[in-house]
Design a protein around this motif. Structure first.
Motif, mmCIF file in Angstrom:
data_model
loop_
_atom_site.group_PDB
_atom_site.id
_atom_site.type_symbol
_atom_site.label_atom_id
_atom_site.label_comp_id
_atom_site.label_asym_id
_atom_site.label_seq_id
_atom_site.Cartn_x
_atom_site.Cartn_y
_atom_site.Cartn_z
ATOM 1 N N VAL A 146 0.837 -1.199 0.000
ATOM 2 C CA VAL A 146 0.000 0.000 0.000
ATOM 3 C C VAL A 146 0.872 1.250 0.000
ATOM 4 C CG1 VAL A 146 -1.684 1.307 1.340
ATOM 5 C CG2 VAL A 146 -1.944 -1.154 1.098
ATOM 6 N N ILE A 147 1.929 1.249 0.819
ATOM 7 C CA ILE A 147 2.836 2.405 0.864
ATOM 8 C C ILE A 147 3.536 2.580 -0.482
ATOM 9 C CG2 ILE A 147 4.959 3.276 1.920
ATOM 10 C CD1 ILE A 147 3.977 1.992 4.544
ATOM 11 N N GLU A 159 2.341 1.743 -3.436
ATOM 12 C CA GLU A 159 1.374 2.279 -4.386
ATOM 13 C C GLU A 159 1.152 3.772 -4.156
ATOM 14 O OE1 GLU A 159 -2.172 -0.005 -4.158
ATOM 15 O OE2 GLU A 159 -1.221 -1.814 -4.952
ATOM 16 N N ILE A 160 1.136 4.199 -2.907
ATOM 17 C CA ILE A 160 0.977 5.620 -2.608
ATOM 18 C C ILE A 160 2.171 6.406 -3.139
ATOM 19 C CG2 ILE A 160 0.893 7.319 -0.739
ATOM 20 C CD1 ILE A 160 -0.764 5.268 0.848
ATOM 21 N N ASP A 188 1.906 6.704 -6.878
ATOM 22 C CA ASP A 188 0.900 7.703 -7.238
ATOM 23 C C ASP A 188 1.445 9.114 -7.083
ATOM 24 O OD1 ASP A 188 -0.966 5.820 -7.900
ATOM 25 O OD2 ASP A 188 -2.021 5.900 -5.965
ATOM 26 N N ILE A 189 2.227 9.351 -6.033
ATOM 27 C CA ILE A 189 2.819 10.681 -5.819
ATOM 28 C C ILE A 189 3.790 11.008 -6.941
ATOM 29 C CG2 ILE A 189 4.361 11.992 -4.302
ATOM 30 C CD1 ILE A 189 3.017 10.556 -1.928
#
Length: 149
Positions: free
Chosen positions: A45-46, A48-49, A52-53
């Motif tokens: 999850v981290i 993917e974040i 995205d950034i």
């Protein structure tokens, strides 16, 4: 003179009992799904974040407009739970109708009992989760001095 009592078939009691069993099974399946592990790990999850950034920053630098957000996937868990609770209520009502119509009492009593137990099971489960969460918060707050000390 013989007095005969005409026994009616247990239509409402049987229907209520079957609906009550179905709702109880659905609620038990929903409650067991509560304890499933998450689909993704926290590292994924981290990651993917972070990706995205990076993609967002690259779009801003290039001057591209932001893409349209895709709608979140449909989640039917709450709808299924509400439907199961409504079916449990219908089972209780059908059991009551069966008792009112003087059908054989055993199935009507079981329909009412199973329907009420499905409703109570859902309530007691969430109450237990709430109490465990409060106990966890109390223990964390009580041990803050050892965490920061």
């Amino acid at each position: 003179m013989d007095q005969t009592v005409e026994e009616r078939p247990a239509r409402f009691g049987l229907a209520g009992f079957l609906l009550g069993i179905a709702s109880l099974v659905i609620i038990l399946i929903q409650l067991s799904a509560f304890f499933e592990p998450p689909e993704k790990s926290s590292g994924a999850v981290i990651g993917e974040i972070a990706a995205d950034i990076v993609q967002s920053a690259a779009r801003v630098v290039a001057g591209d407009p932001a893409p349209d957000r895709s709608p979140p996937p449909e989640d039917y868990d709450q709808l299924i739970t509400i439907a199961a609770l409504c079916v449990a209520g219908i089972a209780v009502v059908l059991g009551g109708i069966g008792l009112y119509r003087n059908e054989p009492h055993r199935l009507s009593y079981m329909a009412v009992g199973v329907g009420v137990s499905a409703l109570v099971l859902q309530y007691v489960f969430w109450l237990a989760i709430l109490i465990c969460g409060v106990a966890l918060l109390i223990s964390i707050i009580g041990n803050l001095d050892s965490i920061f000390g």
